[in-house]
Design a protein around this motif. Sequence first.
Motif, PDB file in Angstrom:
ATOM      1  N   ASN A 177       0.815  -1.225   0.000  1.00  0.00           N
ATOM      2  CA  ASN A 177       0.000   0.000   0.000  1.00  0.00           C
ATOM      3  C   ASN A 177       0.847   1.272   0.000  1.00  0.00           C
ATOM      4  O   ASN A 177       0.345   2.355   0.322  1.00  0.00           O
ATOM      5  CB  ASN A 177      -0.970   0.032   1.185  1.00  0.00           C
ATOM      6  N   LEU A 178       2.114   1.147  -0.364  1.00  0.00           N
ATOM      7  CA  LEU A 178       2.959   2.327  -0.510  1.00  0.00           C
ATOM      8  C   LEU A 178       2.648   2.993  -1.846  1.00  0.00           C
ATOM      9  O   LEU A 178       2.582   2.329  -2.880  1.00  0.00           O
ATOM     10  CB  LEU A 178       4.433   1.926  -0.447  1.00  0.00           C
ATOM     11  N   VAL A 179       2.450   4.300  -1.829  1.00  0.00           N
ATOM     12  CA  VAL A 179       2.148   5.050  -3.044  1.00  0.00           C
ATOM     13  C   VAL A 179       3.444   5.528  -3.691  1.00  0.00           C
ATOM     14  O   VAL A 179       4.277   6.170  -3.037  1.00  0.00           O
ATOM     15  CB  VAL A 179       1.242   6.261  -2.746  1.00  0.00           C
ATOM     16  N   HIS A 180       3.610   5.199  -4.973  1.00  0.00           N
ATOM     17  CA  HIS A 180       4.747   5.669  -5.760  1.00  0.00           C
ATOM     18  C   HIS A 180       4.211   6.688  -6.767  1.00  0.00           C
ATOM     19  O   HIS A 180       3.212   6.420  -7.449  1.00  0.00           O
ATOM     20  CB  HIS A 180       5.411   4.517  -6.502  1.00  0.00           C
ATOM     21  N   ALA A 181       4.869   7.820  -6.883  1.00  0.00           N
ATOM     22  CA  ALA A 181       4.350   8.882  -7.747  1.00  0.00           C
ATOM     23  C   ALA A 181       5.474   9.537  -8.537  1.00  0.00           C
ATOM     24  O   ALA A 181       6.631   9.589  -8.101  1.00  0.00           O
ATOM     25  CB  ALA A 181       3.619   9.933  -6.922  1.00  0.00           C
ATOM     26  N   LEU A 182       5.103  10.037  -9.722  1.00  0.00           N
ATOM     27  CA  LEU A 182       5.989  10.864 -10.524  1.00  0.00           C
ATOM     28  C   LEU A 182       5.384  12.257 -10.605  1.00  0.00           C
ATOM     29  O   LEU A 182       4.208  12.414 -10.964  1.00  0.00           O
ATOM     30  CB  LEU A 182       6.161  10.294 -11.932  1.00  0.00           C
ATOM     31  N   VAL A 183       6.182  13.248 -10.280  1.00  0.00           N
ATOM     32  CA  VAL A 183       5.732  14.643 -10.275  1.00  0.00           C
ATOM     33  C   VAL A 183       6.523  15.416 -11.317  1.00  0.00           C
ATOM     34  O   VAL A 183       7.759  15.339 -11.355  1.00  0.00           O
ATOM     35  CB  VAL A 183       5.924  15.282  -8.894  1.00  0.00           C
ATOM     36  N   GLU A 184       5.810  16.132 -12.164  1.00  0.00           N
ATOM     37  CA  GLU A 184       6.459  16.991 -13.150  1.00  0.00           C
ATOM     38  C   GLU A 184       6.464  18.423 -12.642  1.00  0.00           C
ATOM     39  O   GLU A 184       5.423  18.966 -12.282  1.00  0.00           O
ATOM     40  CB  GLU A 184       5.717  16.913 -14.485  1.00  0.00           C
ATOM     41  N   HIS A 185       7.633  19.020 -12.621  1.00  0.00           N
ATOM     42  CA  HIS A 185       7.777  20.421 -12.212  1.00  0.00           C
ATOM     43  C   HIS A 185       8.382  21.191 -13.376  1.00  0.00           C
ATOM     44  O   HIS A 185       9.536  20.975 -13.737  1.00  0.00           O
ATOM     45  CB  HIS A 185       8.673  20.523 -10.983  1.00  0.00           C
ATOM     46  N   ARG A 186       7.592  22.049 -13.964  1.00  0.00           N
ATOM     47  CA  ARG A 186       8.088  22.833 -15.090  1.00  0.00           C
ATOM     48  C   ARG A 186       7.811  24.313 -14.862  1.00  0.00           C
ATOM     49  O   ARG A 186       6.812  24.684 -14.254  1.00  0.00           O
ATOM     50  CB  ARG A 186       7.464  22.372 -16.410  1.00  0.00           C
ATOM     51  N   TYR A 187       8.709  25.113 -15.383  1.00  0.00           N
ATOM     52  CA  TYR A 187       8.536  26.557 -15.290  1.00  0.00           C
ATOM     53  C   TYR A 187       9.249  27.215 -16.460  1.00  0.00           C
ATOM     54  O   TYR A 187      10.172  26.647 -17.062  1.00  0.00           O
ATOM     55  CB  TYR A 187       9.060  27.108 -13.959  1.00  0.00           C
TER      56      TYR A 187
END
Length: 695
Positions: free
Chosen positions: A30-40
């Motif tokens: 039940n561990l959540v793995h995530a990819l986050v995009e940070h753009r500017y």
Amino acid sequence: MYDEEFSFPTDALYKEQHQIIKFVKLDSNNLVHALVEHRYSYYQDTATDRYEDTFVYENNTFYLTYDKSTNSTSSKVKVCDKNYEVVDFEIHLDVPYVILKSRDRKEKYYYSYKSGSYFVNPIAIENGNVPTVSTISKIDDVQDLSLSNPASSILLNGYLWDLDIFTNVIWRYSFSDGQIGEHEKIAIQNNAGTVESYYIKPVSDGNIIYFISYRDSKLVKIDTESLIATSYQLPFTVSSDRADAVKTSLAAKDGRVFIFGNGRVYELAGGNVVERAHVAYTFDGSTVDYSGKWNDIGCSKAIVTESKIFLVLDDALVEAKPTWTNHEMLEWDANSNTFIKSIARTANISYLCRSDVEYIGNNKALIVLAQDVSYSSSLHRYCSYLNMLDLETGDIVFLGIMPFKAKDYVSLVNDCGNIFAIAQNSGNYRSESYKLTLDNLWEKTNQVNDIKFFKQDNNLYAMWSYGHPFDGTWNYQENILNDDVLRKNKFIQIYPSLGSITNFSNNYLGTRIYLSGNYLTSTRGDIYTLNQDLTVKELIYDDESNYFNSLKFESFSSTFISCFNKSNNGVMNFSLLRDDLTKETFNTLSQATNKVAAFDNDLIVIGYGYEPYSSKHLITKIDIASGKKSIIALGMADTSNNYRKVDINQNKYVALAWNNFGSTGTCVMPNTVNRNQCGQLNQTVTQTIVKISIF
């Protein structure tokens, strides 16, 4: 889940910043793995006049985990920078894997995985060697912008001829390996008058240069040996407006010169310009004639090869035969004065009318474009792109981004097989010459569609559809494009070791397919069994209604093998099939890109909600035996890629994301309560009990 922000400089203009969770996955713990995009991105007004200003763009993807039991988020790990886009994400044996697509427009695909505290360098899956411009070397520059306009000058016999004649002289520059010599004045016998080439690309044949002077609608011929210039009146008017003038083009070969304009083909013969044919063709008994529709095209480009003359017409031409096409590409037969069409459809060529086209041999032509893409008249950002057109298939291959600071003009020069570009520098108003080194030109770029991971036993694979170079020729036997005939469904083993690309079948199974155990499902309504090597064994189910909506399906059941869904009047109808091909049917109010998890006794569906849950993640839990439903709506869903932002694991644990927020929890059995509403009869209402954490 991710709240870091970039601090913009105080003088930053047109600032943009986004932090978005692109993917979420749940493991068995039940561990959540995530990819986050940070753009500017932002501009800075750092230059004067038309020099290029500063533009900063960054786009990084990070990997994080969230543990609900401790309410903690891990430190971020960088997955990739702005050079790559993550197109799929998977957790396999507790290791995060990603599929990457290069952002250089070259259709290159890779995979990477986390090893220790970092993601390894991208490993090629498809299109590892593609045509490219490998080096771009500046050679020279001169104070003459006409050399960068492909319609104003032409290279012939070691000289760049400036095609603006108003007295008895013509000007030229020597040109050798990119070096531009002194401006040289050459006396000529000018029988043409005051003429200028400006909008329409000139051509040469032997020692003869031909160009069109738009001012007085004349064809001009310059013999560079006898140094005699002669003009001939055209039987139609060439517009002084660039948008209309570029509908006319020239081709010269074997002592003959042809003018394509006004929907007709003209030839210089016996001192006169005479009409030879309409720009028209017949395909399989149907005739398309542009002589009365010339205003409908954007422009025309003539391309002369070793043995052929091609005419390319720009625009989305819906009246083309046998099918619509982005551009008409016709072969001109000068012996019969007719056009032949062998390319039924071309790939799309952006901004063709503003581009220069130069043939380089082996049925390939280069296409270069330059433009100023800035936000305002006081800020400037210049972009230039080099593409290649395959004259045998109609394919367009992106070769690379050019360093030119040009607002409008770049001229391509083929000097005995060496390729140069002469580009306008919009800041200092000079023409700059560059030598281009092109690699892998004869390699093919395969099309890749819907690439994604799948698991089988303890192995990890990637699969996709198409897998072949674009081919716009017509298959008369199948009565469709050869591009459609050549499509296949491909897969490759990623773990435990990289395998070789393999077809699931010799037949095309559909654009959207997925695997569940020993079964392959296509959104065409088909289910296949698989051999041990994952190739298709046999078709066992064919739904005659055909073509269902895309979904993501995972079975944690001992019997359920496949699922189809199709939208209908505000609901999504599902068919859930067992291994004996009996099925359960149900519907939800989630309309797009649903994620479906099947268990022995119930189902969980997460999708983009219909009204009254529009724009929200809609979680629906269904008891298979009774058909009772429990729902909860929260957050903000995504119409196109919602299945990337939700997940369901074998513990009936759900995770979902929106913007830079996430939610996770367990779906437990629904409670049934009785309510009396305003004196009405008691109604059975199902409530969902969901343990939710927002992170």
